[in-house]
Design a protein around this motif. Structure first.
Motif, short mmCIF file in Angstrom:
data_model
loop_
_atom_site.label_atom_id
_atom_site.label_comp_id
_atom_site.label_asym_id
_atom_site.label_seq_id
_atom_site.Cartn_x
_atom_site.Cartn_y
_atom_site.Cartn_z
N ARG A 209 0.80 -1.23 0.00
CA ARG A 209 0.00 0.00 0.00
C ARG A 209 0.84 1.28 0.00
NH1 ARG A 209 -5.11 -0.60 0.21
NH2 ARG A 209 -5.48 1.55 0.80
N GLY A 210 1.86 1.35 0.86
CA GLY A 210 2.66 2.57 0.96
C GLY A 210 2.72 3.09 2.37
N VAL A 211 2.70 4.41 2.51
CA VAL A 211 2.81 5.07 3.80
C VAL A 211 1.42 5.23 4.41
CG1 VAL A 211 3.59 7.16 5.00
CG2 VAL A 211 4.88 6.30 3.02
N ALA A 212 1.23 4.64 5.59
CA ALA A 212 -0.07 4.73 6.26
C ALA A 212 -0.44 6.20 6.47
CB ALA A 212 -0.02 4.01 7.61
N GLY A 213 -1.66 6.56 6.08
CA GLY A 213 -2.15 7.91 6.26
C GLY A 213 -1.76 8.89 5.17
N ASP A 214 -0.92 8.48 4.24
CA ASP A 214 -0.49 9.37 3.17
C ASP A 214 -1.50 9.32 2.02
OD1 ASP A 214 2.08 10.98 2.26
OD2 ASP A 214 1.37 9.88 0.51
N ALA A 215 -1.71 10.45 1.37
CA ALA A 215 -2.68 10.53 0.27
C ALA A 215 -2.31 9.63 -0.90
CB ALA A 215 -2.79 11.98 -0.21
N HIS A 216 -1.04 9.26 -1.04
CA HIS A 216 -0.62 8.44 -2.17
C HIS A 216 -0.58 6.95 -1.85
CE1 HIS A 216 0.96 12.45 -3.34
NE2 HIS A 216 0.31 12.10 -4.43
N SER A 217 -1.04 6.57 -0.67
CA SER A 217 -1.06 5.16 -0.28
C SER A 217 -2.22 4.44 -0.95
CB SER A 217 -1.21 5.06 1.25
OG SER A 217 -1.27 3.71 1.65
N GLY A 218 -1.95 3.25 -1.48
CA GLY A 218 -3.01 2.46 -2.09
C GLY A 218 -2.46 1.37 -2.98
N VAL A 219 -3.27 0.37 -3.22
CA VAL A 219 -2.90 -0.75 -4.09
C VAL A 219 -2.87 -0.30 -5.55
CG1 VAL A 219 -3.59 -3.05 -4.87
CG2 VAL A 219 -3.82 -2.43 -2.46
N THR A 220 -3.82 0.56 -5.92
CA THR A 220 -3.86 1.11 -7.27
C THR A 220 -3.36 2.55 -7.25
OG1 THR A 220 -6.16 1.79 -6.97
CG2 THR A 220 -5.78 -0.38 -8.00
N VAL A 221 -3.08 3.10 -8.41
CA VAL A 221 -2.50 4.45 -8.52
C VAL A 221 -3.30 5.47 -7.72
CG1 VAL A 221 -1.36 4.08 -10.73
CG2 VAL A 221 -3.72 4.89 -10.69
N GLN A 222 -2.60 6.39 -7.10
CA GLN A 222 -3.21 7.45 -6.30
C GLN A 222 -2.82 8.83 -6.79
OE1 GLN A 222 -5.48 6.71 -3.74
NE2 GLN A 222 -5.24 4.71 -4.73
N HIS A 223 -1.75 8.94 -7.56
CA HIS A 223 -1.36 10.24 -8.10
C HIS A 223 -2.43 10.67 -9.10
CE1 HIS A 223 2.41 9.01 -6.32
NE2 HIS A 223 2.80 10.26 -6.41
N ARG A 224 -2.88 11.89 -8.97
CA ARG A 224 -4.03 12.36 -9.76
C ARG A 224 -3.88 12.14 -11.26
NH1 ARG A 224 -5.04 17.92 -6.41
NH2 ARG A 224 -6.07 16.95 -4.64
N SER A 225 -2.71 12.43 -11.80
CA SER A 225 -2.53 12.26 -13.24
C SER A 225 -2.63 10.78 -13.63
CB SER A 225 -1.19 12.83 -13.69
OG SER A 225 -0.11 12.12 -13.09
N ARG A 226 -2.15 9.90 -12.78
CA ARG A 226 -2.21 8.46 -13.06
C ARG A 226 -3.63 7.93 -12.93
NH1 ARG A 226 3.17 7.22 -14.68
NH2 ARG A 226 4.24 9.08 -13.98
N VAL A 227 -4.37 8.46 -11.97
CA VAL A 227 -5.77 8.04 -11.79
C VAL A 227 -6.58 8.42 -13.03
CG1 VAL A 227 -7.87 8.45 -10.44
CG2 VAL A 227 -5.69 8.08 -9.27
N ARG A 228 -6.34 9.63 -13.57
CA ARG A 228 -7.05 10.06 -14.78
C ARG A 228 -6.75 9.14 -15.95
NH1 ARG A 228 -5.80 15.13 -12.73
NH2 ARG A 228 -3.97 15.36 -14.04
N ALA A 229 -5.50 8.69 -16.05
CA ALA A 229 -5.10 7.83 -17.17
C ALA A 229 -5.67 6.42 -17.03
CB ALA A 229 -3.58 7.78 -17.28
N ASP A 230 -5.58 5.82 -15.83
CA ASP A 230 -6.07 4.46 -15.61
C ASP A 230 -6.17 4.21 -14.11
OD1 ASP A 230 -6.70 1.77 -15.42
OD2 ASP A 230 -4.93 1.07 -16.50
N PRO A 231 -7.35 4.38 -13.53
CA PRO A 231 -7.49 4.24 -12.07
C PRO A 231 -7.30 2.81 -11.57
CG PRO A 231 -9.64 4.55 -13.09
CD PRO A 231 -8.61 4.75 -14.17
N THR A 232 -7.24 1.84 -12.47
CA THR A 232 -7.05 0.44 -12.04
C THR A 232 -5.60 -0.01 -12.10
OG1 THR A 232 -7.40 -0.46 -14.27
CG2 THR A 232 -9.37 -0.13 -12.89
N ALA A 233 -4.71 0.84 -12.57
CA ALA A 233 -3.29 0.47 -12.70
C ALA A 233 -2.68 0.26 -11.31
CB ALA A 233 -2.52 1.56 -13.44
#
Length: 176
Positions: free
Chosen positions: A26-50
């Motif tokens: 997942r990443g850093v607990a409590g961080d906005a970029h933590s997650g199994v799938t992409v969390q960076h806004r530009s990456r989410v727009r491109a493919d939220p399932t990556a």
């Protein structure tokens, strides 16, 4: 590690904290970029399932020193990294390198951070320093590396980092 950082919202800079907790997959607990799938806004727009190959962002203190020589004032955490290192040439590590952070956590290096245009809003001219060309005309990204968490744990400033290189042949880092 010289410092650790997190932010619960998608802001440009992250706050320096006493500890961060890395969570496997997942990443850093409590961080906005933590997650199994992409969390960076530009990456989410491109493919939220990556898959999230950018769970932990590491940047080297030496970059801030280098930028200071070029007239920029940048402190650890201000460019959005989770871990600031010292004395480790992050950009030369091959893909698949395992970094043992402190006594428990292990991350795998996935690639180079490709900084976005928000850096220009932070300090005009900074993007050109972080993404530029060497004397031979080769594109160079200097904004740190990205990793995924293999084994979680709490990490603190002052703890060591052990590097385990992958089997050869080594793959150079590319942007993720």
């Amino acid at each position: 590690m010289s410092s650790v950082h997190l932010d619960t919202t998608h802001r440009f800079s992250k706050q320096s904290v006493d500890t961060i907790e890395l969570v496997a997959g997942r990443g850093v607990a409590g961080d906005a970029h933590s997650g199994v799938t992409v969390q960076h806004r530009s990456r989410v727009r491109a493919d939220p399932t990556a898959p999230n190959l950018r769970q932990v962002h590491l940047m080297h203190q030496e970059l801030f020193d280098w930028l200071a020589q070029r007239g920029f004032s940048v402190a650890p955490g201000e460019l959005g990294e989770n871990v600031t290192t010292e004395g480790l040439d992050l950009l030369s590590l091959p893909r698949g390198t395992l970094l043992h952070l402190g006594s428990e956590a292990v991350v795998e290096v996935t690639g180079l951070r490709n900084p976005c245009a928000q850096i220009e809003d932070f300090q005009p001219g900074l993007l050109k320093e972080l993404v530029g060309y060497d004397d031979g005309g080769t594109l160079v990204r200097r904004a740190g590396i990205m990793a995924v968490v293999h084994h979680g744990g709490t990490i603190r400033p002052g703890e060591g980092i052990a590097v385990v290189l992958p089997d050869e042949p080594h793959e150079a880092l590319e942007r993720v």
